[in-house]
Design an enzyme around this catalytic site. Structure first.
Site, short mmCIF file in Angstrom:
data_model
loop_
_atom_site.label_atom_id
_atom_site.label_comp_id
_atom_site.label_asym_id
_atom_site.label_seq_id
_atom_site.Cartn_x
_atom_site.Cartn_y
_atom_site.Cartn_z
N ASP A 207 103.11 26.00 85.45
CA ASP A 207 102.83 25.58 83.95
C ASP A 207 104.06 25.21 83.29
O ASP A 207 104.88 26.39 83.12
CB ASP A 207 101.64 26.70 83.44
CG ASP A 207 101.26 26.49 82.32
OD1 ASP A 207 100.31 25.55 82.02
OD2 ASP A 207 101.36 27.23 81.11
N GLU A 272 106.52 24.87 103.50
CA GLU A 272 104.89 24.87 103.70
C GLU A 272 104.43 25.00 102.44
O GLU A 272 103.40 24.68 101.93
CB GLU A 272 104.52 25.70 104.87
CG GLU A 272 104.68 25.29 106.28
CD GLU A 272 103.81 24.12 106.40
OE1 GLU A 272 102.82 24.26 106.56
OE2 GLU A 272 104.21 23.10 106.67
C1 GLC Z 1 99.83 23.80 79.86
C2 GLC Z 1 98.45 23.80 80.25
C3 GLC Z 1 97.46 23.70 79.01
C4 GLC Z 1 97.82 25.11 78.35
C5 GLC Z 1 99.49 25.05 78.19
C6 GLC Z 1 99.55 26.56 77.69
O1 GLC Z 1 100.31 22.53 79.47
O2 GLC Z 1 98.07 22.60 81.00
O3 GLC Z 1 96.18 23.98 79.40
O4 GLC Z 1 97.04 25.07 77.06
O5 GLC Z 1 100.16 24.99 79.16
O6 GLC Z 1 99.71 27.28 78.58
#
Ligand code: GLC
Length: 546
Positions: A207, A272
Site C-alpha cells: 500500500d 515465487e
Molecule cells: C491506499 C488504499 C486506499 C487507502 C489508502 C490509505 O491508497 O488503496 O484504499 O485509503 O491507501 O491506506
C-alpha cells in the site's frame, strides 16, 4: 513497433491476471451485512472457473475500520468482522488447492492510532516507542512543522496536547505515519511480512509504496503548477502541491531491495513470492525506478495510467508506448483498469465500451489486475448522501470511493445473494445491466462469459501475456494491435481491433495488410458475428489465422 525479445523462463507473475477482492463487498456468510473470509473461500471455484491466476485481498486485519481496514490495529490478527485465522488458513488452502495464488495487502506507511505501538508512542516524549512515529515540535513561528497535506488537502500534522508535539499522518489523523528511518520499525514491519509468508501467502500488494521514505529534513513541498494532477484523478487540495518531499525519497530503493531479499528467502523458486507496489506516479521513468536498477526491488509496480487516459484509441496507444519505453529490459508491465479507490470502468468508459476495456486489459503485455465486479460490468453504485461510508466521501462527496465498493451481485433476491435477504448490506447492492453473476453465467453475450473466454484464450496463447505488441494504422477510433510470440511470427500472432466509436467501421484493410486473404477465427465482444470484416459499433474482435 514495440518489440521485446521474449524471455526464456518466466515466473508465474510475469503474465498473470490478478483478481482484486475487496473483502467487505465480496460475500457475507455470517449475516452482518459485510463480506468475510469464508465468503471468499466459497467463491474460489467461481474464480478458478473464471481463469485468473491469483487473488489479492484488501486488508482483513484487526482495525477500527475508519479507513475500512487500511488503518491496522494488529497486523497479525484477523478482524472478527471478517472471521478468524482458521478462516484465513482455510481460504489459503482452498485457493492453493484450486491453483490460485494469494496476495494480501501490506500497509507499511501507517497504522491505526489504536495500534499499541502508537498508543505507547504517544504516551510521552520519553516513550520507548516515541521514535516509531514522526513527532515534531511546532514550526518556529508556531503551527505545524511544515506545509505537508493529507490526501484530503488538510494539514498532515495533528497536535497531540497530551505529549506536547505534532505527529505526521498522510491520511486520517487516526492513521499516524510510521517512522521507517528507525531500524526497529523496519524490523517489526519485516516481521509482519514474515508472519504472513510463514502462513503461506504468495506475496503482498504494498500500500502507498513510495510513502515510507520522506525527506529526512521534512522540507516544505513546493506548490504545483496550476492544473497539475498529483493523482490519476483530480484530488482537490492535494493537487495544490508537488509531492516532492513527503514521499518517494531515494531511500525507498534500499528499503525495497531489502524487502525483495526477504521475499526471496521464501518459496521454492527464487522469485515465487512477490511484491506489487501501489505507485501513483505518472512520470514513467520515476515509476520504472521502482523495479530497481537490477530488477531487484518491486516485482510489479502497479501502473494506473489507464485510469487517467481518455478512452480514445490514440491516447491509449500513446500511453502503452510510453510505459513500455520506460520499462527496464526484462521487466514486466502491469495494467490496472479498476480498484476500490476509483470510479468503476463500466461507468468511466460507458456500458457499451466495458467489453472493449476488458478485452484491452486482458490482451496487453504483462500482468493485469482485474477488480472484482468488473467482470460483471458493475457500474458505480448510486449512493445517497446519508449512505456515504467512505471517509474521503464524508469530507468531499465527489471523491467518495463508495460507488466502486458496492457488494457483488451474485444472484436473485433483495440482496442479490451477497448476504441473507433480510440483512441490510453495508452499502446498497447494484445490479449491473447484464444481470447478476448467476444470470450472466450461461448468457453467451454476457461480460462474464467474454471475460472467461478472454482468460482461456490468454492461457492458450502465451503471446498474449509475454509476446511483443505492435500498434497498427487503423481507421479513426479503432485501436488495432498485434500480439506475437516473436516479432516476425505472424502465423501465431493475434490481431486485436477495438472499435471505440458508436458506428460500424470496416477493418478489412488492417486485416489484409496483416494476414492477406487467410481465413481467420475470431473472438468478439459481441456474442455472434458473421465473417464480415467490419466492426459493429462498440465491437472488439481478436483475429487469429486458422
Ligand atoms: C491506499 C488504499 C486506499 C487507502 C489508502 C490509505 O491508497 O488503496 O484504499 O485509503 O491507501 O491506506
Amino acid at each position: 513497433m514495440t518489440g521485446r525479445a521474449p524471455r526464456t523462463t518466466r515466473s508465474w507473475w510475469q503474465d498473470a491476471v490478478i483478481y482484486h477482492v475487496y473483502p467487505r463487498s465480496f460475500l457475507d456468510t455470517d449475516g452482518d451485512g459485510v463480506g468475510d473470509l469464508r465468503g471468499i473461500s466459497h467463491r474460489i471455484p467461481y474464480l478458478a472457473r473464471l481463469g485468473v491466476d491469483a487473488l489479492w485481498l484488501s486488508p482483513f486485519f484487526s482495525s477500527p475500520m475508519e479507513d475500512f481496514g487500511y488503518d491496522i490495529r494488529d497486523h497479525t490478527a484477523v478482524d472478527s468482522l471478517f472471521g478468524d485465522m482458521a478462516n484465513f488458513d482455510a481460504l489459503l488452502d482452498t485457493a492453493h488447492g484450486h491453483g490460485l495464488r494469494v496476495l494480501i495487502d501490506y500497509v507499511p506507511n501507517h497504522t491505526a492510532a489504536a495500534h499499541p505501538w502508537f498508543q505507547e508512542s504517544r504516551s510521552g516524549p520519553d516513550s520507548g516507542r516515541r521514535d516509531w512515529y514522526i513527532w515534531r515540535d511546532p514550526a518556529p513561528g508556531g503551527g505545524p512543522p511544515n506545509n505537508w497535506i493529507t490526501l484530503f488537502g488538510e494539514s498532515a500534522w495533528t497536535w497531540d496536547s497530551r505529549s506536547g508535539q505534532y505527529y505526521l499522518h498522510s491520511f486520517l489523523s487516526t492513521m499516524p505515519d510510521l517512522n521507517w528511518r528507525n531500524p526497529a520499525v523496519r524490523e517489526a514491519m519485516f516481521d509482519v511480512a514474515r508472519f504472513w509468508l510463514d502462513r503461506g501467502v504468495d506475496g503482498f500488494r504494498v500500500d502507498c509504496a513510495p510513502l515510507p521514505a520522506k525527506d529526512p529534513a521534512l522540507r516544505d513541498n513546493p506548490p504545483a503548477s496550476p492544473g497539475a494532477m498529483a493523482h490519476h484523478r483530480p484530488m482537490g487540495g492535494y493537487d495544490s502541491q508537488q509531492h516532492l518531499y513527503d514521499q518517494g525519497h531515494s531511500d525507498i530503493h534500499p528499503l525495497y531491495r531489502d524487502f525483495r531479499i526477504l521475499l526471496r528467502s521464501y518459496g521454492d523458486g527464487p522469485d515465487e513470492r512477490i511484491a506489487l507496489g501501489e505507485i501513483h506516479e505518472y512520470d514513467w521513468r520515476v515509476w520504472s525506478s521502482y523495479f530497481g536498477r537490477d530488477l531487484d526491488e518491486m516485482h510489479l509496480p502497479l501502473n494506473f495510467g489507464l485510469l487517467r487516459t481518455p478512452w480514445q484509441a490514440r491516447a491509449t496507444a500513446d500511453l502503452v508506448h510510453e510505459v513500455l519505453r520506460a520499462l527496464p529490459d526484462d521487466a514486466v508491465p502491469t495494467w490496472v483498469m479498476g480498484s476500490h479507490d476509483d470510479p468503476r470502468v463500466a461507468s468511466r468508459v460507458g456500458r457499451a465500451q466495458a467489453p472493449n476495456a476488458m478485452m484491452l486489459l486482458l490482451t496487453l503485455p504483462g500482468t493485469a489486475i482485474l477488480y472484482n465486479g468488473d467482470e460483471l460490468g458493475l457500474p458505480d453504485a448510486d449512493i445517497a448522501p446519508e449512505d456515504i461510508r467512505d471517509p474521503w466521501g464524508l469530507r468531499t462527496p465527489s471523491l467518495s470511493r463508495d460507488p466502486a465498493r458496492s457488494p457483488m451481485p451474485w444472484s436473485d433476491g433483495p440482496t442479490a445473494g451477497f448476504t441473507a435477504p433480510e440483512v441490510t448490506p453495508w452499502l446498497p447492492v447494484t445490479i449491473p445491466p447484464g444481470g447478476t453473476a448467476a444470470a450472466q453465467e450461461h448468457d453467451p453475450s454476457s461480460l462474464l462469459t467474454l471475460t472467461r473466454a478472454l482468460l482461456a484464450l490468454r492461457r492458450s496463447h502465451p503471446a498474449l501475456g509475454s509476446g511483443t505488441i505492435e500498434f497498427l494504422d487503423a481507421p479513426t477510433g479503432v485501436l488495432a494491435y498485434t500480439r506475437s510470440a516473436h516479432p516476425q511470427a505472424t502465423d501465431r500472432s493475434l490481431l486485436i481491433t477495438l472499435n471505440l466509436t458508436d458506428h460500424a467501421v470496416p477493418v478489412d484493410q488492417v486485416l489484409a495488410d496483416r494476414f492477406g486473404g487467410r481465413s481467420l477465427s475470431t473472438l468478439a465482444t459481441t456474442a455472434t458475428r458473421g465473417d464480415s470484416r467490419v466492426l459493429a459499433p462498440h465491437e472488439g474482435v481478436i483475429w487469429t489465422p486458422e
